[in-house]
Write a protein that holds these residues in place. Structure first.
Motif: not given
Length: 332
Positions: A73-75, A80-81, A85-88, A243-247
């Protein structure tokens, strides 16, 4: 600020909420546009409604991230989408022992509800089997209520979860219908409504909420509250965007603490008898004003969220005690 916001008697909204009369769009807008100096009288008015239905009790919920990342998904808000590009951490559905260990941790944190959350558009048959097997054992061995959040459901999947003993199913509307296409394009607002209706049809308690701070207008926030009232969601998590960096939404500004409190009061007036939960992002948006949120809300998450850290559980317990409130164990 509107003229109505300047002259609103907040007790009017209390009276409407307690007599079953829905507040108007103009009254809802007045709540959100009120001067910050009106926040304490506004919270006092909301607290009268909260106290009528829930006293001074606070329901605690704990999340386990049962499947992380790997989501098509592209939320725009989610780390996690597929577009993030967030490091999860990424991993497939946790096994039964891990889900049982999470349930024991929920009890240690005094949570009455254990929330099993998985990334993805919806569960595969194998993933559903794993959740169903774990839920069945949790129900047999621990006095916990179970909430599942596994994405869009088919009828037969909803039926299996209900039979296994899942009390509640979460599927958030997230934002307004008008704003939805700017947040995600891989599924629709209507699909989310449909899943919540399936949940109700199969006897599970519907949980559905929102994420504040994704470019919606104040009028859209009021419309979101009306939508959840129409949906008759029993539990309404109010998330404030972290707001998470990479989203895609990494540059969105935080919701001010005072605005967040006004939003919580608004939802209490529009959905007076429902569980209003202060959810993700409360620590970074409400900051030092977190305790005030519980004058409108009656529920919160303890511990970490899906990919972001929460406040230490001992601080949450202390906050509740300092307010003169009490934890409600095993309540849904």
């Amino acid at each position: 600020m509107s003229t109505m916001a300047a002259h609103m008697e907040w007790q009017t909204l209390t009276n409407k909420a307690l007599t079953g009369e829905i507040i108007t769009v103009e009254e809802g807008m007045a709540v959100l546009e009120a001067d910050n100096e009106e926040v304490m009288p506004l919270l006092q008015a909301a607290f009268q409604v909260r106290k009528h239905y829930y006293g001074k009790k606070v329901k605690l919920n704990m999340i386990i991230n049962a499947k992380s990342g790997l989501c098509p998904e592209d939320c725009g808000y989610c780390s996690q989408s597929i577009v993030s590009t967030a490091p999860v951490r990424t991993y497939t559905m946790l096994d039964k022992d891990s889900l049982l260990a999470g349930a024991r941790e929920a009890m240690a944190r005094k949570a009455g509800t254990y929330c099993i959350v998985a990334s993805g558009k919806g569960p595969t048959d194998k993933e559903l089997d794993q959740v169903v097997n774990a839920v069945s054992e949790i129900r047999e061995t621990m006095p916990l209520k179970i909430c599942a959040c596994l994405g869009i459901l088919k009828d037969e999947q909803a039926e299996r979860l209900a039979k296994a003993g899942v009390h509640r199913y979460n599927h958030n509307l997230n934002t307004s219908k008008a704003n939805y296409p700017s947040i995600t394009t891989t599924h629709t607002y209507e699909q989310r409504i449909d899943t919540v209706e399936k949940v109700k049809l199969h006897g599970m308690s519907p949980c559905s909420g929102v994420v504040i701070g994704m470019g919606e207008t104040n009028q859209e926030i009021v419309e979101m509250a009306y939508a959840l009232r129409r949906l008759d969601a029993d539990s309404i998590p109010i998330n404030f965007l972290n707001a998470i960096p990479g989203t895609p939404l990494e540059h969105a500004g935080r919701t001010s603490s005072m605005k967040a409190l006004k939003v919580l009061a608004l939802f209490r007036f529009i959905c007076p008898s429902k569980e209003i939960r202060v959810a993700g992002g409360r620590e970074v948006n409400l900051r030092s004003l977190q305790p005030l949120a519980l004058f409108a809300a009656n529920s919160l998450f303890v511990g970490d969220y899906l990919t972001t850290a929460g406040q230490d559980v001992s601080a949450d317990h202390q906050m509740i005690e300092d307010l003169g409130f009490e934890i409600e164990i095993n309540a849904l």
